[in-house]
Structure formats: C-alpha cells, structure tokens
Design a protein around this motif. Structure first.
Motif, PDB file in Angstrom:
ATOM      1  N   VAL A  69       0.849  -1.189   0.000  1.00  8.80           N
ATOM      2  CA  VAL A  69       0.000   0.000   0.000  1.00  8.80           C
ATOM      3  C   VAL A  69       0.881   1.235   0.000  1.00  8.80           C
ATOM      4  O   VAL A  69       2.016   1.227   0.483  1.00  8.80           O
ATOM      5  CB  VAL A  69      -0.944   0.018   1.222  1.00  8.80           C
ATOM      6  CG1 VAL A  69      -1.913  -1.148   1.173  1.00  8.80           C
ATOM      7  CG2 VAL A  69      -0.155   0.000   2.522  1.00  8.80           C
ATOM      8  N   ALA A  70       0.348   2.317  -0.555  1.00  8.88           N
ATOM      9  CA  ALA A  70       1.069   3.587  -0.603  1.00  8.88           C
ATOM     10  C   ALA A  70       0.716   4.432   0.615  1.00  8.88           C
ATOM     11  O   ALA A  70      -0.304   4.207   1.282  1.00  8.88           O
ATOM     12  CB  ALA A  70       0.704   4.336  -1.885  1.00  8.88           C
ATOM     13  N   LYS A  71       1.548   5.402   0.879  1.00 12.33           N
ATOM     14  CA  LYS A  71       1.279   6.335   1.977  1.00 12.33           C
ATOM     15  C   LYS A  71      -0.045   7.051   1.727  1.00 12.33           C
ATOM     16  O   LYS A  71      -0.334   7.463   0.612  1.00 12.33           O
ATOM     17  CB  LYS A  71       2.413   7.353   2.096  1.00 12.33           C
ATOM     18  CG  LYS A  71       2.292   8.285   3.292  1.00 12.33           C
ATOM     19  CD  LYS A  71       3.486   9.221   3.343  1.00 12.33           C
ATOM     20  CE  LYS A  71       3.458  10.122   4.574  1.00 12.33           C
ATOM     21  NZ  LYS A  71       2.290  10.988   4.638  1.00 12.33           N
ATOM     22  N   ASP A  72      -0.883   7.179   2.765  1.00  8.24           N
ATOM     23  CA  ASP A  72      -2.199   7.836   2.735  1.00  8.24           C
ATOM     24  C   ASP A  72      -3.257   7.037   1.977  1.00  8.24           C
ATOM     25  O   ASP A  72      -4.375   7.529   1.788  1.00  8.24           O
ATOM     26  CB  ASP A  72      -2.112   9.253   2.153  1.00  8.24           C
ATOM     27  CG  ASP A  72      -1.322  10.200   3.038  1.00  8.24           C
ATOM     28  OD1 ASP A  72      -1.359  10.009   4.267  1.00  8.24           O
ATOM     29  OD2 ASP A  72      -0.663  11.108   2.503  1.00  8.24           O
ATOM     30  N   GLU A  73      -2.941   5.824   1.556  1.00  9.55           N
ATOM     31  CA  GLU A  73      -3.965   4.985   0.921  1.00  9.55           C
ATOM     32  C   GLU A  73      -4.975   4.538   1.977  1.00  9.55           C
ATOM     33  O   GLU A  73      -4.608   4.170   3.097  1.00  9.55           O
ATOM     34  CB  GLU A  73      -3.315   3.775   0.269  1.00  9.55           C
ATOM     35  CG  GLU A  73      -4.289   2.877  -0.481  1.00  9.55           C
ATOM     36  CD  GLU A  73      -3.601   1.748  -1.228  1.00  9.55           C
ATOM     37  OE1 GLU A  73      -4.265   0.753  -1.549  1.00  9.55           O
ATOM     38  OE2 GLU A  73      -2.378   1.879  -1.487  1.00  9.55           O
ATOM     39  N   VAL A  74      -6.277   4.556   1.619  1.00  8.43           N
ATOM     40  CA  VAL A  74      -7.331   4.159   2.555  1.00  8.43           C
ATOM     41  C   VAL A  74      -7.322   2.642   2.719  1.00  8.43           C
ATOM     42  O   VAL A  74      -7.403   1.896   1.745  1.00  8.43           O
ATOM     43  CB  VAL A  74      -8.713   4.642   2.081  1.00  8.43           C
ATOM     44  CG1 VAL A  74      -9.805   4.117   3.001  1.00  8.43           C
ATOM     45  CG2 VAL A  74      -8.762   6.169   2.040  1.00  8.43           C
ATOM     46  N   PRO A 123      -0.112   5.337   7.328  1.00 13.08           N
ATOM     47  CA  PRO A 123       0.784   6.434   7.716  1.00 13.08           C
ATOM     48  C   PRO A 123       2.104   6.436   6.942  1.00 13.08           C
ATOM     49  O   PRO A 123       2.821   7.426   6.936  1.00 13.08           O
ATOM     50  CB  PRO A 123       1.016   6.179   9.208  1.00 13.08           C
ATOM     51  CG  PRO A 123       0.804   4.711   9.367  1.00 13.08           C
ATOM     52  CD  PRO A 123      -0.250   4.332   8.378  1.00 13.08           C
ATOM     53  N   PHE A 124       2.419   5.305   6.290  1.00 10.20           N
ATOM     54  CA  PHE A 124       3.621   5.208   5.470  1.00 10.20           C
ATOM     55  C   PHE A 124       3.415   4.072   4.463  1.00 10.20           C
ATOM     56  O   PHE A 124       2.521   3.242   4.617  1.00 10.20           O
ATOM     57  CB  PHE A 124       4.871   4.952   6.324  1.00 10.20           C
ATOM     58  CG  PHE A 124       4.736   3.804   7.284  1.00 10.20           C
ATOM     59  CD1 PHE A 124       4.928   2.493   6.880  1.00 10.20           C
ATOM     60  CD2 PHE A 124       4.400   4.039   8.603  1.00 10.20           C
ATOM     61  CE1 PHE A 124       4.798   1.438   7.759  1.00 10.20           C
ATOM     62  CE2 PHE A 124       4.257   2.987   9.507  1.00 10.20           C
ATOM     63  CZ  PHE A 124       4.462   1.682   9.081  1.00 10.20           C
ATOM     64  N   LEU A 153       8.934  -1.863   4.476  1.00 12.22           N
ATOM     65  CA  LEU A 153      10.028  -2.697   3.980  1.00 12.22           C
ATOM     66  C   LEU A 153      10.998  -1.939   3.074  1.00 12.22           C
ATOM     67  O   LEU A 153      11.969  -2.526   2.601  1.00 12.22           O
ATOM     68  CB  LEU A 153       9.464  -3.898   3.218  1.00 12.22           C
ATOM     69  CG  LEU A 153       8.625  -4.880   4.048  1.00 12.22           C
ATOM     70  CD1 LEU A 153       8.141  -6.024   3.181  1.00 12.22           C
ATOM     71  CD2 LEU A 153       9.419  -5.407   5.229  1.00 12.22           C
ATOM     72  N   ASP A 154      10.733  -0.688   2.818  1.00 16.32           N
ATOM     73  CA  ASP A 154      11.643   0.109   1.988  1.00 16.32           C
ATOM     74  C   ASP A 154      11.656   1.553   2.491  1.00 16.32           C
ATOM     75  O   ASP A 154      10.650   2.252   2.361  1.00 16.32           O
ATOM     76  CB  ASP A 154      11.196   0.079   0.527  1.00 16.32           C
ATOM     77  CG  ASP A 154      12.153   0.842  -0.380  1.00 16.32           C
ATOM     78  OD1 ASP A 154      13.340   0.962  -0.010  1.00 16.32           O
ATOM     79  OD2 ASP A 154      11.715   1.324  -1.438  1.00 16.32           O
ATOM     80  N   PRO A 155      12.780   1.940   3.116  1.00 10.60           N
ATOM     81  CA  PRO A 155      14.004   1.167   3.351  1.00 10.60           C
ATOM     82  C   PRO A 155      13.798   0.118   4.437  1.00 10.60           C
ATOM     83  O   PRO A 155      12.798   0.125   5.137  1.00 10.60           O
ATOM     84  CB  PRO A 155      15.008   2.235   3.779  1.00 10.60           C
ATOM     85  CG  PRO A 155      14.160   3.303   4.390  1.00 10.60           C
ATOM     86  CD  PRO A 155      12.885   3.323   3.601  1.00 10.60           C
ATOM     87  N   ILE A 156      14.785  -0.772   4.547  1.00 10.66           N
ATOM     88  CA  ILE A 156      14.755  -1.838   5.539  1.00 10.66           C
ATOM     89  C   ILE A 156      15.883  -1.583   6.530  1.00 10.66           C
ATOM     90  O   ILE A 156      16.822  -0.842   6.244  1.00 10.66           O
ATOM     91  CB  ILE A 156      14.892  -3.223   4.864  1.00 10.66           C
ATOM     92  CG1 ILE A 156      14.387  -4.340   5.772  1.00 10.66           C
ATOM     93  CG2 ILE A 156      16.338  -3.468   4.435  1.00 10.66           C
ATOM     94  CD1 ILE A 156      12.892  -4.396   5.849  1.00 10.66           C
TER      95      ILE A 156
END
Length: 404
Positions: free
Chosen positions: A68-73, A212-213, A240-243
């Motif tokens: 998931v991307a940041k701010d995705e519901v 949130p991320f 997981l990115d960055p790790i």
C-alpha cells in the motif's frame, strides 16, 4: 630385464604419479582492515493501526501481503449518523453567528424610534395625571373633593412616573447598544458551536483509516460488518523500503564505526546478491557477557527482497588500504596444529606453518612463515606429503589432469 633396471620402475609404481599442482607467487597487495559480523533484517517500522472513533466497518479494500502507498485508505467506517450531526451542528452555528452579528451591529433605528414614541406617550400621560392631582387638591381645599379622590389621583400619578422611568431606561439602553458582557456571551456561544461542528467533521474524517507510510499489510484483524471500538488494533502495517539491518559488533571494533559508514550486506537466502547499507546508529547498550554493541544500518529495499527475520552477513571496512604480504586464501591448509601452506622448493612441496592476519576478498595477509617471491601451492594441496615431488602446471592443465 636386469634387477638394476627394475628398481626405478618398482619405485615409481609404489610411489604413484607425481602430483600436479598450481602455484601463486607470494607478493604484496593493497589490504583493507575488514570485519564481518552476523545480523538480522528487521522492519524499519511496524505498527498496529487503530481508529480514534467507534463505528461499523463498511469497507476493507486490502488483504494480507498487499503493498500500500502512503495515505492509501485501508478501512472505512459508516458515517451516516455523523453526517446528520454535522448538518445540525452547522445550523446551530449559523444561528449563533447571526445573533452575534446583530448584537455587534447595535439597536435598529426603528426600535429606537418606537421606544422614543412610547416614552413621549408616557410623559404626556404623566403630565395629565399631575394636572389632575393639582385639580383634586384644589377641590379638596374647597371641600368639594374627598381624601379618597386625592389618594386615587396620587396613585395614578405615581404609576405614570414609574412608566416614564421604565420607558426612559429602555430608550437609553437601545441608544447605548447591547452591553459588552452580552456580546461576550454571544461570542462564547458561537465558539462552542464551532467546536461542536469541528468535532463532528473530525470524527467523519477519522472514520477512514489511512496508511501512515508506504508498506505491506501483514495482518488484518477485522472484516466488513464488524463494529469496532476506538483504539482496537485493526491492521498491521510493516515498512520494507528502506529496511533495517541490526548487527552486533565486538567492543574492540565498535569505536571505529561511525554513522553514515557503509557496509556490504549478504544473505545466504539470496545468494549472489550484495547490498550497500549505511550505519544509522551505534546503540550505546552493550552486552555485559559478550562485550558487544548493537549497530543499526539502513538500506533501500525497493524490490522487497530482504524480509524481516532473514539472517545476513555485514562486512565493514575499518581502515585505509595498506600494502602487506599476501597469499590467496586457497593456499592455506588447516590442521589441528594450525594454518599451513605448501611452498615449492626445488620441485618439492615444503610444508610451512604460517601466521595469518587480515582477510580481504579471497586474499590473506601473511604475518610470518613465507617470504616475498616464494611459490605457494593453491591447487592440489589437499593431501600432499611434505617433501614429496610435485609438478607445477597451469590451471587448465591441472583441471584436465584432475587437479583442483
């Protein structure tokens, strides 16, 4: 065949063929001080996501393992009741705003004119009552009126004066405008209504759980139609990115590690791959038993190949390069007595005990045991008898004839 001719043939058959070996010359090489330590991959961030409001789950558009991307519901609650409360709060705020606006504008002219007209009527009535009281007093002196008539006239006059005073006060209040405390009270009322509306709007906004991320959903603890409470852990999200890589560094080396320093990362789970990681921090919390300190490293992981829990090896360069006497690592033969090499001297394999220093990508620093320019055996040295004859061949010849 005579006996003297048979002796060399018999000796050759007993000893077997002369071993073929490959050699490398002992020389100087630019070395760097390195240290290799074990570690483990950890998620840079892992969080259990919750909501600040209660409600009925109406949508969970993600599954475990999904990126998931940041701010995705990630989850939504029903907002119908809160939307009704929002509209009611907005209406109450509008009423409070208009009332405050009227107070700040002051009294209208028509109200002042009406109050002034009422005052004039009361003043005229008072004048009439005063004249009537004077007349009754005159008649009383003449013996025509009674004391009862006088009392009645005085009562009407007093009432007329009170009405004049009351209407004069009302006119004064209109002309002066509303009192400051009344305006202040109206301002507080409007602020309360604003807060009420903002609270409902905030709850509606919080009814959607957002990432949130950027990361991966690793656990989903609710489903469509579930009524959830404020603070319930609903989803687990891992970045997981960055790790992050965490290693344990011996105290003899940790003082030479600095934030931003690079290390080479390898994992047995992903052979052939190497990553560059930067030191994020040296954790000042050493083990009292092992005298070692945790070191945190971060590295990009856009393909999500490195996963939390994987074991790794981290190689640190701890000093500048230096020319030292070096041999290939394949030249060293390990035994219970220690490290040794075979040196070719006059066509024979001579065993030498050696003292090894640093390691650098397949090469070993030799502190003692061989001299520069000597030839050490690097292939075919597994089972050589000390002092036995050897045949030096090239790498290809050695392989063709069964060499290492």
């Amino acid at each position: 065949m005579s006996a003297p001719l048979l002796l060399p043939l018999v000796a050759c058959l007993v000893q077997g063929p002369v071993p073929k070996v490959s050699v490398a010359e002992v020389g100087r090489r630019s070395f760097q001080a390195r240290i290799e330590v074990l570690g483990e991959v950890e998620a840079l961030r892992e969080t259990h996501l919750a909501l600040e409001v209660d409600g009925l789950v109406t949508d969970v558009p993600v599954e475990e393992g999904q990126r998931v991307a940041k701010d995705e519901v990630l989850l939504r609650l029903s907002t119908e009741k809160r939307e009704l409360s929002r509209d009611e709060a907005a209406a109450r705020l509008e009423l409070a705003r208009k009332e405050l606006e009227d107070l700040r504008l002051g009294s209208r002219e028509e109200a002042i004119r009406e109050a002034r007209a009422l005052l004039e009527q009361s003043q005229a009535l008072l004048a009439e009552e005063v004249r009537e009281l004077d007349r009754v007093n005159g008649l009383l002196e003449q013996g025509i009126a009674s004391s009862k008539d006088k009392t009645a006239a005085e009562t009407r006059t007093t009432a007329a004066r009170a009405q004049v005073a009351q209407r004069q006060a009302a006119l004064d209040l209109l002309e002066k405008g509303p009192r400051a405390e009344r305006i202040a009270a109206a301002e507080q009322e409007m602020l309360a209504r604003k807060s009420e509306l903002a609270k409902v709007v905030y709850e509606i906004r919080q009814s959607a759980l957002k990432a949130p991320f950027a990361g991966v959903v690793t656990e989903k603890r609710t489903e469509l139609g579930t009524y959830v409470r404020q603070g319930d852990a609903l989803l687990t999200l891992v970045q997981l990115d960055p790790i992050e890589v965490r290693v344990t560094m011996p105290e003899t080396w940790v003082a030479r590690i600095r934030a931003g320093q690079e290390a080479s990362i390898r994992s047995e789970a992903l052979p052939g791959r190497t990553w560059k990681a930067a030191v994020a921090a040296v954790v000042p919390r050493g083990s009292s038993l092992g005298r070692a300190f945790p070191v945190r490293l971060e590295l990009p992981n856009p393909e999500h190949r490195l996963l939390p829990g994987m074991s790794i090896r981290a190689t640190f360069v701890l000093a500048a390069s230096k020319d030292v006497l070096a041999i290939p690592a394949d030249a060293v033969v390990q035994s219970p007595r220690g490290d040794a090499v075979f040196v070719v001297v006059d066509g024979k394999a001579q065993r030498r005990e050696v003292r090894i220093g640093r390691r650098d990508e397949g090469w070993l620093e030799v502190l003692d045991g061989v001299a520069e320019g000597e030839k050490v055996i690097v292939r075919g040295n597994e089972r050589l008898p000390p002092g036995g004859p050897v045949q030096v061949v090239t790498f290809d010849e050695g392989r063709a004839d069964g060499g290492k």
